[in-house]
Motif scaffolding. Structure first.
Motif, short mmCIF file in Angstrom:
data_model
loop_
_atom_site.label_atom_id
_atom_site.label_comp_id
_atom_site.label_asym_id
_atom_site.label_seq_id
_atom_site.Cartn_x
_atom_site.Cartn_y
_atom_site.Cartn_z
N GLN A 254 5.27 11.05 6.32
CA GLN A 254 4.78 10.38 7.52
C GLN A 254 3.29 10.63 7.70
O GLN A 254 2.53 9.73 8.10
CB GLN A 254 5.55 10.91 8.74
N ALA A 255 2.86 11.83 7.36
CA ALA A 255 1.44 12.11 7.47
C ALA A 255 0.63 11.24 6.50
O ALA A 255 -0.47 10.75 6.82
CB ALA A 255 1.20 13.63 7.23
N GLU A 256 1.17 11.06 5.30
CA GLU A 256 0.47 10.22 4.31
C GLU A 256 0.42 8.77 4.76
O GLU A 256 -0.60 8.09 4.59
CB GLU A 256 1.17 10.34 2.95
N ILE A 257 1.49 8.30 5.41
CA ILE A 257 1.51 6.92 5.91
C ILE A 257 0.48 6.75 7.02
O ILE A 257 -0.24 5.74 7.12
CB ILE A 257 2.91 6.55 6.38
N ARG A 258 0.37 7.78 7.91
CA ARG A 258 -0.61 7.69 8.99
C ARG A 258 -2.03 7.68 8.41
O ARG A 258 -2.93 7.01 8.92
CB ARG A 258 -0.42 8.87 9.97
N ARG A 259 -2.23 8.43 7.32
CA ARG A 259 -3.54 8.43 6.69
C ARG A 259 -3.86 7.05 6.13
O ARG A 259 -5.00 6.55 6.26
CB ARG A 259 -3.57 9.48 5.58
N ILE A 260 -2.86 6.42 5.49
CA ILE A 260 -3.07 5.06 4.96
C ILE A 260 -3.36 4.08 6.09
O ILE A 260 -4.21 3.19 5.98
CB ILE A 260 -1.84 4.63 4.16
N ALA A 261 -2.65 4.24 7.22
CA ALA A 261 -2.88 3.36 8.36
C ALA A 261 -4.29 3.53 8.89
O ALA A 261 -4.97 2.56 9.26
CB ALA A 261 -1.85 3.61 9.44
N GLU B 269 0.82 -1.20 0.00
CA GLU B 269 0.00 0.00 0.00
C GLU B 269 0.86 1.26 0.00
O GLU B 269 0.50 2.28 -0.59
CB GLU B 269 -0.94 0.02 1.22
N ILE B 270 2.00 1.20 0.69
CA ILE B 270 2.89 2.37 0.76
C ILE B 270 3.71 2.49 -0.51
O ILE B 270 3.89 3.58 -1.07
CB ILE B 270 3.80 2.29 2.01
N VAL B 271 4.21 1.31 -0.96
CA VAL B 271 5.07 1.35 -2.14
C VAL B 271 4.28 1.77 -3.36
O VAL B 271 4.75 2.57 -4.20
CB VAL B 271 5.73 -0.02 -2.33
N GLN B 272 3.06 1.31 -3.48
CA GLN B 272 2.27 1.56 -4.67
C GLN B 272 1.44 2.85 -4.58
O GLN B 272 0.73 3.17 -5.53
CB GLN B 272 1.33 0.36 -4.93
N ASN B 273 1.51 3.57 -3.44
CA ASN B 273 0.75 4.83 -3.30
C ASN B 273 1.37 5.91 -4.18
O ASN B 273 2.58 6.20 -4.04
CB ASN B 273 0.72 5.27 -1.83
N PRO B 274 0.63 6.53 -5.10
CA PRO B 274 1.23 7.52 -6.00
C PRO B 274 1.67 8.81 -5.25
O PRO B 274 2.66 9.45 -5.62
CB PRO B 274 0.11 7.81 -6.99
N THR B 275 0.97 9.15 -4.19
CA THR B 275 1.34 10.37 -3.45
C THR B 275 2.69 10.18 -2.78
O THR B 275 3.57 11.06 -2.86
CB THR B 275 0.28 10.70 -2.40
N GLY C 60 10.03 11.27 -4.57
CA GLY C 60 10.81 11.91 -5.63
C GLY C 60 11.26 13.30 -5.22
O GLY C 60 12.41 13.72 -5.48
N GLN C 61 10.37 14.08 -4.58
CA GLN C 61 10.73 15.41 -4.10
C GLN C 61 11.82 15.30 -3.02
O GLN C 61 12.76 16.12 -2.98
CB GLN C 61 9.50 16.11 -3.52
N LEU C 62 11.66 14.29 -2.14
CA LEU C 62 12.66 14.12 -1.09
C LEU C 62 14.02 13.82 -1.68
O LEU C 62 15.05 14.34 -1.18
CB LEU C 62 12.20 13.01 -0.14
N ALA C 63 14.04 13.04 -2.70
CA ALA C 63 15.32 12.72 -3.31
C ALA C 63 15.96 13.97 -3.93
O ALA C 63 17.18 14.20 -3.82
CB ALA C 63 15.12 11.64 -4.38
N GLY C 64 15.14 14.88 -4.56
CA GLY C 64 15.69 16.11 -5.14
C GLY C 64 16.20 17.06 -4.07
O GLY C 64 17.25 17.71 -4.22
#
Length: 706
Positions: free
Chosen positions: A348-355, A298-304, A310-314
């Motif tokens: 982290q906020a997006e992960i908490r939302r998925i949880a 669910e986390i790996v395949q989440n587009p957000t 990608g932004q974090l990597a930049g």
């Protein structure tokens, strides 16, 4: 004597010894067989004429018969035009042979032959009405005379019987082929009848099959109405039970059972979904607790999250570049660091939302499973209430299905049999049609007559030989030699007519000389007698016989005349009780012989001298027995060269027996006639003479070829 010595051996009949060849059975000698045929030609001819007549009668009463044959293949498998034919397509080998043998009986049955009689109108055919024989005519005459006349026979039955007798059939070895044969006086009719029987059999077989199929179809049709009513009653009973107990559903399953099954499936799916949601929730909570996030789909395949990463990597690259080029105190570095923290917080906020979403899904799945479980329990309770009724319904439905299966099977079978009536499923066929025969039955007429001729000749020959054996005649010197087991018997041909008559003692015959075969044989016989008793003077020769009195007397006078013709001094003495020589002489003695013998006088006082020089001692009217010895003494004291004594038959009188037993007289001739003599009489004569004195047998009246 010179004449006898100079005569060729070929003219002296029976002159030389014959050796052991005369000891073989006479009926094995071709010459004896030909002699028997000549003597008994009537016996040979009668069987020939009889058998030839029988052959002619047989050929006339038995017209020629012609046999026509045809071959029929009986295929026990048949043709399976429709499924499940009436006749099984495959049978065992033994059963197939029994079936073919049964069809062989059907082929020659009265049913088939009767139809052939009607088809060809044989009841009006003279050939199949029988011919009146001589025996039948006699039976009819006797029946009419006795008043037991029978009603006339049915022409059709008579034709059927004759056709049955003239029809034959057999199964060819190691095959299913039947060979049918029909005989007739006409070759074309025989072929027509053979074809007619075969065709009638095949047509009758097809009709029988069709009739059997029709009757089977009618029997099934009769059962269809009953089966239809039984099926309708079973269906009505099942439907009424369903309505009374409110059992809604298909034939296989009720609605309640269907719902129970569906709820059970849904409950299983809900529980599986709850377990899956719980597993996802635990994985996400592990990520929030600091675990790796790459293992959660669910986390790996989440587009957000993917975009944020990608932004974090930049931002991390900018921070790293600023740190390396500007240092950590540079505002660019600080700004990049603040931006990195902000992106990480957003992730982290997006992960908490998925949880939180996963937790809600898990709770919803648990609630759905509990609801389905409660509903399933309620449905189970309802299903238990209708279980007993459903069992009875199932039993009723099985009865309906069974009735429906039987009814449908009968219905299909009835339709098949209706169509099969119009089909010929037999594989039997004619493989060799009958054609007019070329040859008639039995042997040809010339062969019949030739066989009758040969058989007649054989019977006649065997009969002639049998009669000859029963007659026991001598017939020839060879036959007598074979019977006695002695060879070299003397033989004389048939005496000329003058020697046997009274004229033999007249001057005309006495002065005549002959060189015929009879005279030569007599001369040779005298020569042998002289050689057998050398120095005997006078040579006394006793002549007797077993059963031929005339031949004996002829031989005695012929010997005397032969010697007299050679200028010998010869005395012919007649001691035969019948006195044939004395009777033919026709003259009385100058002095009575008994008185001369009692007075011991010479025989010259009682002799009659003929013109030829032959002296004859006639037989007195009575010659006493006691004078036999004195007669022998007088004969032995005579001054003649040859004394021929004509005795009676062996065993005929005492004088003959005493003269035969007198050992002083060396030569005893036993005359045996080939024409009149019998072998049994010869045996009795030799037995009477005894083994002490062996007579010299002379066969008279022999043929020219003996």
């Amino acid at each position: 004597m010179t004449m006898v010595e100079n005569v060729r051996n070929g003219l002296l009949i029976g002159a030389g010894p014959r050796g052991e060849e005369g000891r073989e059975p006479w009926f094995l000698d071709p010459r004896e067989i030909l002699r028997t045929v000549r003597l008994r030609w009537i016996t040979v001819l009668l069987p020939v004429l009889l058998l030839l007549g029988l052959a002619a009668a047989w050929t006339h009463l038995n017209p020629p018969q012609y046999a026509a044959s045809t071959q029929i293949l009986i295929d026990p498998r048949g043709l399976q035009v429709v499924k499940d034919g009436l006749t099984p397509p495959d049978q065992a080998s033994d059963a197939s042979l029994l079936l073919v043998d049964s069809q062989l009986r059907v082929l020659t049955s009265d049913d088939v032959l009767g139809r052939v009689v009607d088809r060809f109108d044989l009841a009006q055919d003279p050939e199949f009405q029988g011919r009146e024989t001589l025996l039948g005519a006699l039976k009819g005459l006797v029946a009419r005379l006795t008043g037991r006349t029978e009603p006339p026979a049915d022409p059709r039955l008579a034709a059927l019987r004759i056709l049955r007798d003239r029809t034959g059939a057999r199964r060819l070895e190691r095959s299913f082929v039947l060979e049918l044969g029909v005989t007739s006086e006409d070759r074309d009719k025989a072929a027509r009848l053979a074809r007619g029987v075969a065709e009638t059999y095949l047509a009758r077989d097809a009709a029988t099959r069709s009739d059997t199929t029709r009757r089977a179809g009618e029997a099934i049709e009769g059962r269809l109405a009953e089966l239809r009513d039984a099926l309708r009653k079973a269906e009505d009973k099942a439907q009424g039970f369903r309505a009374r107990h409110n059992l809604v559903g298909t034939r296989a399953q009720l609605v309640s059972e269907q719902q129970l099954t569906q709820l059970s499936d849904q409950l299983g799916a809900a529980r599986a979904k709850a377990l899956e949601a719980g597993a996802r929730l635990r994985q996400i909570e592990g990520v929030l607790a600091g675990g790796p996030s790459d293992s959660v789909n669910e986390i790996v395949q989440n587009p957000t999250i993917t975009a944020l990463r990608g932004q974090l990597a930049g931002v991390e690259r900018l921070r790293a570049d600023a740190e390396e080029t500007l240092g950590r105190r540079h505002p660019s570095y600080q700004a990049a660091l603040v931006q990195e923290k902000a992106v990480r917080g957003t992730i982290q906020a997006e992960i908490r939302r998925i949880a939180a979403a996963s937790r809600n899904d898990y709770q919803a799945a648990l609630a759905s499973a509990r609801t389905l479980a409660d509903t399933l329990e309620r449905r189970k309770a309802d299903a238990l209430k209708v279980g007993d009724d459903f069992v009875q319904l199932r039993e009723l439905e099985r009865q309906v299905e069974a009735s429906r299966a039987v009814y449908e099977a009968f219905l299909v079978r009835a339709r098949e049999l209706q169509e099969q009536q119009r089909l010929d499923t037999s594989a039997s066929r004619i493989i060799s049609p009958a054609s007019p025969p070329e040859k008639r039955l039995g042997p040809p007429t010339p062969v019949v007559f030739a066989a009758a001729l040969v058989a007649g000749l054989g019977l006649g020959l065997v009969g002639s030989l049998g009669l000859e054996l029963l007659a026991g005649r001598v017939r020839s010197r060879r036959r007598l030699e074979g019977h006695l087991g002695r060879s070299g018997l003397d033989a004389l041909p048939r005496a000329p007519r003058g020697v046997a008559g009274a004229g033999a003692f007249r001057a005309s015959f006495g002065t005549a000389r002959g060189d015929g075969s009879y005279e030569v044989a007599l001369a040779r016989l005298r020569h042998r007698l002289a050689a057998a008793a050398p120095g005997q003077r006078p040579l006394v020769v006793l002549v007797t016989a077993a059963d031929d009195r005339t031949g004996k007397s002829v031989l005695a006078r012929a010997l005397a005349l032969s010697a007299a013709s050679d200028r010998e001094r010869v005395i012919l003495v007649d001691t035969d009780p019948k006195g044939l020589v004395t009777r033919d002489l026709g003259a009385a003695a100058p002095r009575d012989l008994p008185a001369t013998l009692r007075e011991r006088g010479t025989l010259g006082e009682a002799l009659i001298t003929l013109a030829s020089g032959l002296q004859v001692l006639p037989r007195p009217s009575d010659l006493p027995r006691d004078l036999a010895g004195r007669l022998a003494d007088a004969l032995l004291r005579s001054d003649a060269d040859l004394v021929v004594v004509d005795l009676g038959l062996v065993g005929g009188n005492v004088v003959t027996e005493r003269l035969i037993a007198d050992e002083r007289i060396p030569v005893l001739l036993l005359a045996v006639s080939a024409r009149r003599g019998r072998l049994a009489a010869v045996d009795r004569a030799l037995k009477a003479i005894g083994a002490g004195r062996r007579p010299r047998i002379v066969v008279t009246d022999v043929g020219a070829r003996d």
